[in-house]
Design a protein around this motif. Structure first.
Motif, short mmCIF file in Angstrom:
data_model
loop_
_atom_site.label_atom_id
_atom_site.label_comp_id
_atom_site.label_asym_id
_atom_site.label_seq_id
_atom_site.Cartn_x
_atom_site.Cartn_y
_atom_site.Cartn_z
N SER A 142 5.92 -7.60 -5.07
CA SER A 142 5.16 -8.31 -6.29
C SER A 142 4.24 -7.27 -7.00
O SER A 142 3.51 -7.69 -8.11
CB SER A 142 4.39 -9.52 -5.97
N GLY A 143 3.84 -6.14 -6.44
CA GLY A 143 2.67 -5.32 -6.75
C GLY A 143 2.87 -4.21 -5.74
O GLY A 143 3.22 -4.08 -4.68
N CYS A 144 1.92 -3.19 -6.24
CA CYS A 144 1.64 -2.11 -5.29
C CYS A 144 0.13 -1.34 -5.69
O CYS A 144 -0.21 -1.75 -6.58
CB CYS A 144 2.62 -1.15 -5.21
N ASP A 202 1.07 -1.37 0.01
CA ASP A 202 -0.05 -0.13 0.05
C ASP A 202 0.96 1.28 -0.11
O ASP A 202 1.62 1.59 1.03
CB ASP A 202 -0.75 -0.11 1.06
N LEU A 203 0.73 2.08 -1.23
CA LEU A 203 1.97 3.09 -1.38
C LEU A 203 1.16 4.29 -1.48
O LEU A 203 1.58 5.37 -1.95
CB LEU A 203 2.82 2.89 -2.41
N VAL A 227 5.05 9.46 -8.81
CA VAL A 227 4.32 8.11 -8.91
C VAL A 227 5.21 7.28 -9.30
O VAL A 227 5.36 6.09 -8.99
CB VAL A 227 3.11 8.28 -9.31
N ALA A 228 5.74 7.28 -10.82
CA ALA A 228 6.66 6.40 -11.53
C ALA A 228 7.83 6.08 -10.78
O ALA A 228 8.21 4.88 -10.51
CB ALA A 228 6.88 7.04 -12.68
N THR A 229 8.42 7.05 -10.00
CA THR A 229 9.78 6.84 -9.28
C THR A 229 9.20 5.87 -8.16
O THR A 229 9.92 5.02 -7.78
CB THR A 229 10.16 8.23 -8.62
N THR A 230 8.02 6.14 -7.42
CA THR A 230 7.69 5.42 -6.21
C THR A 230 7.52 3.70 -6.67
O THR A 230 7.95 2.97 -6.22
CB THR A 230 6.55 5.60 -5.75
N VAL A 231 6.95 3.62 -7.98
CA VAL A 231 6.75 2.34 -8.27
C VAL A 231 8.18 1.75 -8.88
O VAL A 231 8.40 0.52 -8.36
CB VAL A 231 5.82 2.42 -9.55
N GLU A 232 8.89 2.37 -9.24
CA GLU A 232 10.29 1.85 -9.61
C GLU A 232 11.20 1.47 -8.25
O GLU A 232 11.39 0.37 -8.23
CB GLU A 232 11.25 2.94 -10.36
#
Length: 291
Positions: free
Chosen positions: A110-112, A85-86, A97-102
């Motif tokens: 395995s996911g977020c 949960d981010l 947001v893209a940086t957080t996913v990276e």
């Protein structure tokens, strides 16, 4: 269990016939216990973790680095896939947001889950187009890294005083169109609205237990088309609720009767030993997979 095998397993859970439950531990101990009890995957809970740190559940109370460090602790406590949960991705812009996913991918998750709440009481949700751009950036970054990563996009209307089902569906469809793998609208008020959401989209839908939905069963949610049922902060609140009740009774009336309901040392120790044994042998509970 190596990272890619965990990710493959987590992705596969969303495409099998039956609905599955994604329990949400809030610390190492609860992660180990949920593993030993038979969970197939785990998800972190930002609110549950915040409570464990003596913090309120407000958006932004826990920052990106602390959240990812916590996720790494949960990963170390289990061989199961873990989704994090981010919150809103810890930034307003698509690039943030893209940086957080990276970073989540680098952590071994395995996911977020990324939500469209801003944390601003005056403007609680991102404009729909902006929200879609944020999910698009997250999806593009995950695809660029070429990993089997399950991106869940959340529409926060019903948790932020905007109970607009049409806008919720429009947001979820937008997230679907730009690459979200799972769609999630916490706080939907009833089984009918959940059914409507499931029928309106083409991707797996997550529903959270413990926020409304009193009296709704697993079977009803499965029949409605829900693929994944998470528990959010509910299990942590069950644990804290029992502690609050017992402490109040002790301090106010001198009664220790609630302590009779506590788990035994042996039952808790046994779960930890079981979790460690499973991890040592690298086997998926109930699946027959092995490292």
């Amino acid at each position: 269990m190596n990272i890619e095998l965990r990710r493959a397993r987590f992705s596969a859970l969303h495409f099998r016939k039956n609905t599955f439950v994604l329990p949400n531990p809030w610390d190492i101990g609860s992660a180990k216990m949920m593993t030993a009890l038979g969970a197939e995957a785990l998800g972190t809970t930002s609110a549950g973790y915040a409570f464990s740190q003596g913090r309120p559940s407000d958006l932004g109370e826990i920052g990106r680095e602390q959240a990812l460090a916590h996720a790494k602790q949960i990963l170390s406590a289990t061989y199961l896939p873990v989704s994090a949960d981010l919150e809103n991705g810890y930034g307003h812009t698509p690039e943030e947001v893209a940086t957080t996913v990276e970073r989540a991918i680098e952590t071994g998750l395995s996911g977020c889950t990324i939500e469209d709440a801003t944390g601003d009481p005056e403007n609680p949700l991102y404009d729909r187009n902006c929200a879609i751009e944020r999910i698009a950036a997250a999806s593009e970054r995950a695809k660029k890294l070429d990993v089997n990563f399950v991106l869940t996009a959340r529409s926060e209307n019903f948790l932020n005083g905007c109970p607009d089902l049409d806008d919720t569906v429009a947001r979820l469809r937008g997230y679907q169109s730009v690459g979200a793998d799972v769609l999630y609208a916490p706080g939907l008020p009833d089984l009918g609205s959940i059914t409507d959401v499931c029928q309106a989209v083409d991707k797996p839908v997550n529903v959270v237990a413990g926020i409304g939905l009193e009296g709704v069963s697993f079977g009803q949610l499965q029949k409605a088309g829900v693929k994944r049922i998470s528990t959010g902060s509910a299990l942590s609140r069950v644990a804290y609720g029992a502690m609050i009740t017992a402490t109040n009774r002790i301090l106010q009336s001198g009664s220790f009767e609630d302590l009779d309901q506590s788990a035994s040392f042996n039952s808790i120790d046994g779960l930890f030993r079981k979790a460690d044994l499973f991890a040592e042998h690298g086997r998926w509970i109930g699946s027959g997979w092995a490292c």
